[in-house]
Motif scaffolding. Sequence first.
Motif, PDB file in Angstrom:
ATOM      1  N   GLN A  31       0.831  -1.210   0.000  1.00 51.83           N
ATOM      2  CA  GLN A  31       0.000   0.000   0.000  1.00 51.83           C
ATOM      3  C   GLN A  31       0.863   1.256   0.000  1.00 51.83           C
ATOM      4  O   GLN A  31       0.658   2.166  -0.798  1.00 51.83           O
ATOM      5  CB  GLN A  31      -0.923   0.015   1.216  1.00 51.83           C
ATOM      6  N   TRP A  65      -1.580   3.482  -2.433  1.00 51.74           N
ATOM      7  CA  TRP A  65      -2.962   3.007  -2.509  1.00 51.74           C
ATOM      8  C   TRP A  65      -3.730   3.296  -1.230  1.00 51.74           C
ATOM      9  O   TRP A  65      -3.158   3.562  -0.178  1.00 51.74           O
ATOM     10  CB  TRP A  65      -2.981   1.508  -2.732  1.00 51.74           C
ATOM     11  N   ALA A 100      -4.975  -2.475  -1.302  1.00 49.97           N
ATOM     12  CA  ALA A 100      -3.907  -3.402  -0.920  1.00 49.97           C
ATOM     13  C   ALA A 100      -4.461  -4.709  -0.372  1.00 49.97           C
ATOM     14  O   ALA A 100      -3.941  -5.786  -0.675  1.00 49.97           O
ATOM     15  CB  ALA A 100      -2.986  -2.745   0.100  1.00 49.97           C
TER      16      ALA A 100
END
Length: 189
Positions: free
Chosen positions: A150, A155, A160
Amino acid sequence: MSVFHWVRHGPTHQKTFVGWRDVPADLSDADQIARLTRHLPRDALVVSSDLLRSVATADAICGARSRLPHMPSLREFHFGAWDGVHFSRIPEAQSRPYWERPGNTAPPGGESWNTAAARVGAAVRHLMRAHPGRTFIAVAHIGVILTQVQAANGWRPEQAIAHKIDNLSVTTIDWTAPSQRVRQINHLP
């Protein structure tokens, strides 16, 4: 540049939430351990969470590599009251938000995605400061590895958490300040 080869510990065969509960890993597949050991760089520093399943996996693949002390900050998410409970026994009203909106949602007595990600991120920054420009083999847990995927990709947590991380797989992330790159996710040597 620092490189992290994140290795998920060996399988536990548990059918329940396993967070901070200390359960052993099944490391009986000697061929898979040997393939993993050969795949990983020989000059890397090996570090693991302090939970038995990660420590034993790190010891199994370490070989002649330098071993750093175990790091409690690389532990799996703390599942609190859910640890040791079968997934089907958690009321959907509690578990659904945890999986669908993982950012600040936490199990009773446990930690949220964001809390765990901050803990793991601090550990990674500490390792990079203490050993600049080194390559690491970090043996940890699915949640820990996903927080780093992540972070590297920028993200949201729900992006993730959708990724699969198999036991004894390798996820490689290159950290070059101020950016990073995920080289591979869930590679099984």
